[in-house]
Design an enzyme around this catalytic site. Structure first.
Site, PDB file in Angstrom:
ATOM      1  N   ARG A 156      40.931  46.181  24.345  1.00  0.00           N
ATOM      2  CA  ARG A 156      42.261  46.698  24.694  1.00  0.00           C
ATOM      3  C   ARG A 156      42.873  45.950  25.869  1.00  0.00           C
ATOM      4  NH1 ARG A 156      42.561  52.523  25.589  1.00  0.00           N
ATOM      5  NH2 ARG A 156      41.377  51.922  27.394  1.00  0.00           N
ATOM      6  N   ILE A 157      42.079  45.760  26.927  1.00  0.00           N
ATOM      7  CA  ILE A 157      42.635  45.079  28.097  1.00  0.00           C
ATOM      8  C   ILE A 157      42.823  43.591  27.803  1.00  0.00           C
ATOM      9  CG2 ILE A 157      42.234  44.459  30.522  1.00  0.00           C
ATOM     10  CD1 ILE A 157      40.719  47.172  30.790  1.00  0.00           C
ATOM     11  N   ASP A 176      34.885  36.724  21.569  1.00  0.00           N
ATOM     12  CA  ASP A 176      34.376  38.095  21.458  1.00  0.00           C
ATOM     13  C   ASP A 176      33.497  38.155  20.209  1.00  0.00           C
ATOM     14  OD1 ASP A 176      34.038  40.874  20.900  1.00  0.00           O
ATOM     15  OD2 ASP A 176      35.864  41.330  22.025  1.00  0.00           O
ATOM     16  N   ARG A 238      33.858  43.953  35.542  1.00  0.00           N
ATOM     17  CA  ARG A 238      32.840  44.478  36.440  1.00  0.00           C
ATOM     18  C   ARG A 238      32.239  43.318  37.227  1.00  0.00           C
ATOM     19  NH1 ARG A 238      34.790  48.790  35.915  1.00  0.00           N
ATOM     20  NH2 ARG A 238      33.873  50.704  35.111  1.00  0.00           N
ATOM     21  N   ASP A 262      38.863  41.700  41.142  1.00  0.00           N
ATOM     22  CA  ASP A 262      39.110  43.087  41.551  1.00  0.00           C
ATOM     23  C   ASP A 262      37.792  43.847  41.702  1.00  0.00           C
ATOM     24  OD1 ASP A 262      40.843  45.337  41.996  1.00  0.00           O
ATOM     25  OD2 ASP A 262      40.434  46.034  39.957  1.00  0.00           O
ATOM     26  N   GLU A 267      30.096  47.179  45.725  1.00  0.00           N
ATOM     27  CA  GLU A 267      31.423  47.570  46.222  1.00  0.00           C
ATOM     28  C   GLU A 267      31.268  48.662  47.281  1.00  0.00           C
ATOM     29  OE1 GLU A 267      33.854  48.530  42.816  1.00  0.00           O
ATOM     30  OE2 GLU A 267      33.661  46.510  41.994  1.00  0.00           O
ATOM     31  N   HIS A 285      39.070  46.942  43.686  1.00  0.00           N
ATOM     32  CA  HIS A 285      38.922  47.709  42.443  1.00  0.00           C
ATOM     33  C   HIS A 285      40.127  48.644  42.213  1.00  0.00           C
ATOM     34  CE1 HIS A 285      35.625  49.055  39.459  1.00  0.00           C
ATOM     35  NE2 HIS A 285      36.814  49.252  38.933  1.00  0.00           N
ATOM     36  N   ILE A 286      41.293  48.020  42.129  1.00  0.00           N
ATOM     37  CA  ILE A 286      42.530  48.797  41.975  1.00  0.00           C
ATOM     38  C   ILE A 286      43.148  48.648  40.586  1.00  0.00           C
ATOM     39  CG2 ILE A 286      43.177  48.838  44.426  1.00  0.00           C
ATOM     40  CD1 ILE A 286      45.065  46.421  43.797  1.00  0.00           C
ATOM     41  N   GLY A 287      42.403  47.990  39.683  1.00  0.00           N
ATOM     42  CA  GLY A 287      42.982  47.675  38.371  1.00  0.00           C
ATOM     43  C   GLY A 287      43.603  48.867  37.673  1.00  0.00           C
TER      44      GLY A 287
END
Ligand code: NAD
Length: 334
Positions: A156-157, A176, A238, A262, A267, A285-287
């Site tokens: 999806r992303i 993929d 990740r 990100d 973290e 990590h604000i995606g």
């Protein structure tokens, strides 16, 4: 009789939209809050987990040892989609339901991937810092029109990143092993190739895979050696998908041009040598973190908890084998 004691450690659940917590309180839940923070003392949590029946978590690691203290726990729900911080087999062994909020809008993460790409190429952070510090210099950027973007993970992303990059005139390649065949039929704008080819030819490489045994360390020394010297890696998936020690070496030796990420192996990345490099662009990590996405996430968490307590078995239960322990339906209110 269920105690309806609900622990919230998730950092953001109910923060921007207090109605999520209010709705649960009105439904009779007793809320216990102990919000996750970078230096969260695990022992504080150990003292309270034994009494809670449900737990809304974000990134805090819920492992076998912690679960062994959760004698009343029946439901864990992730305030998000990725459940790699939860030991699901250990929860299953204890008949604890694990759920997530799967309807996460891919658009904010794809927007961030594109933002990182463009901010890196146009040196936006340096330019901003120059102006606010009273200086006036010009920063020579790099264009993206006509450049090749390789997308690893055509879910999806990844596909939303493709849509955005296409609008900027980029040529698209993708890898993929699972969705590649479908994407090559459905999307004539994405050239589906093998990983080695993608790594060798792309100017930009966007990582959009889940963390798994297969993807951990996917971008390792060997992968980095295949990349072009002007390649920029963009990671919104990740941290552990990239071997940070290996990419640090590649960046320091200028064997690749940049790393915009990100996410980190650990973290926050306190003390990471990556922080000292000039050719990185780092966000905390604000995606997924937009107002709209947070509202949707909170709605899903509340609906899921209420659904389970009504005795339903919603589709976002991740360890459905637990349900066999409740042949007469879930134990909560009917
Ligand atoms: P998705 O499941 O829709 O897509 C993932 C794709 O990766 C799938 O098509 C799958 O076939 C593919 N894949 C799996 N293993 C692969 C491999 N070894 N090589 C190449 N492709 C592989 O997931 P999504 O919604 O696109 O999200 C992707 C990841 O983004 C999530 O798993 C999560 O880790 C991350 N994410 C990050 C943020 C953030 O805030 N930065 C937010 C949401 C999600």
């Amino acid at each position: 009789m269920p105690s309806k004691s609900l622990l919230i450690t998730a950092r953001s659940f109910g923060k921007n939209d207090p109605m999520h917590v209010v709705t649960l309180e009105e439904a009779g839940f007793t809320i216990v809050e102990c919000r996750e923070s970078p230096n969260m003392d695990r022992s504080c949590l150990e003292a309270i987990v034994s009494d809670v029946e449900s737990w809304v978590v974000s990134a805090f690691p819920i492992d076998d040892a912690l679960l062994s203290r959760c004698s009343s726990l029946r439901l864990i729900i992730k305030h998000g989609i990725g459940v790699d911080n939860i030991d699901i087999p250990a929860a299953t062994k204890r008949n604890i339901i694990v759920m997530n909020a799967p309807q996460v809008n891919p658009i904010p993460v794809a927007d961030l991937a594109m933002t990182l790409l463009l901010s890196f190429t146009r040196r936006i952070v340096e330019a901003h810092q120059c102006v606010v510090s009273g200086n006036w210099s010009q920063f020579l950027g790099t264009g993206v029109d006509g450049k090749t973007l390789g997308i690893i993970g055509l879910g999806r992303i990844g596909l939303a990143v493709a849509d955005r990059a296409k609008a900027f005139g980029m040529t698209l390649l993708g890898f993929d092993p699972y969705a590649g065949a479908r994407v090559s039929v459905q999307r004539s704008d994405i050239g589906v190739v093998d990983l080695e080819h993608l790594l060798r030819v792309c100017d930009f490489i966007s990582l959009n895979v889940p963390l798994s045994n297969e993807t951990e360390g996917l971008i390792d020394r060997k992968a980095l050696k295949l990349m072009k010297p002007d390649a920029v890696v963009i990671n919104t998936s990740r941290g552990k998908i990239v071997d940070e020690a290996a990419i640090y070496e590649a960046l320091s030796e200028k064997r690749i041009a940049g790393y915009a990420t990100d996410v980190f192996e650990r973290e926050p990345p306190t003390g990471s040598p990556l922080l000292e490099l000039p050719n990185v662009l780092l966000t905390p990590h604000i995606g997924w973190y937009t107002r709209d996405a947070m509202k949707s996430l909170g709605d899903q968490v509340v609906d899921s908890i209420l659904s389970v307590y009504r005795g339903e078995t919603p589709g976002n239960i991740l360890n459905r084998e637990v349900l066999s322990a409740f042949p007469d339906g879930l134990w909560f209110e009917s």
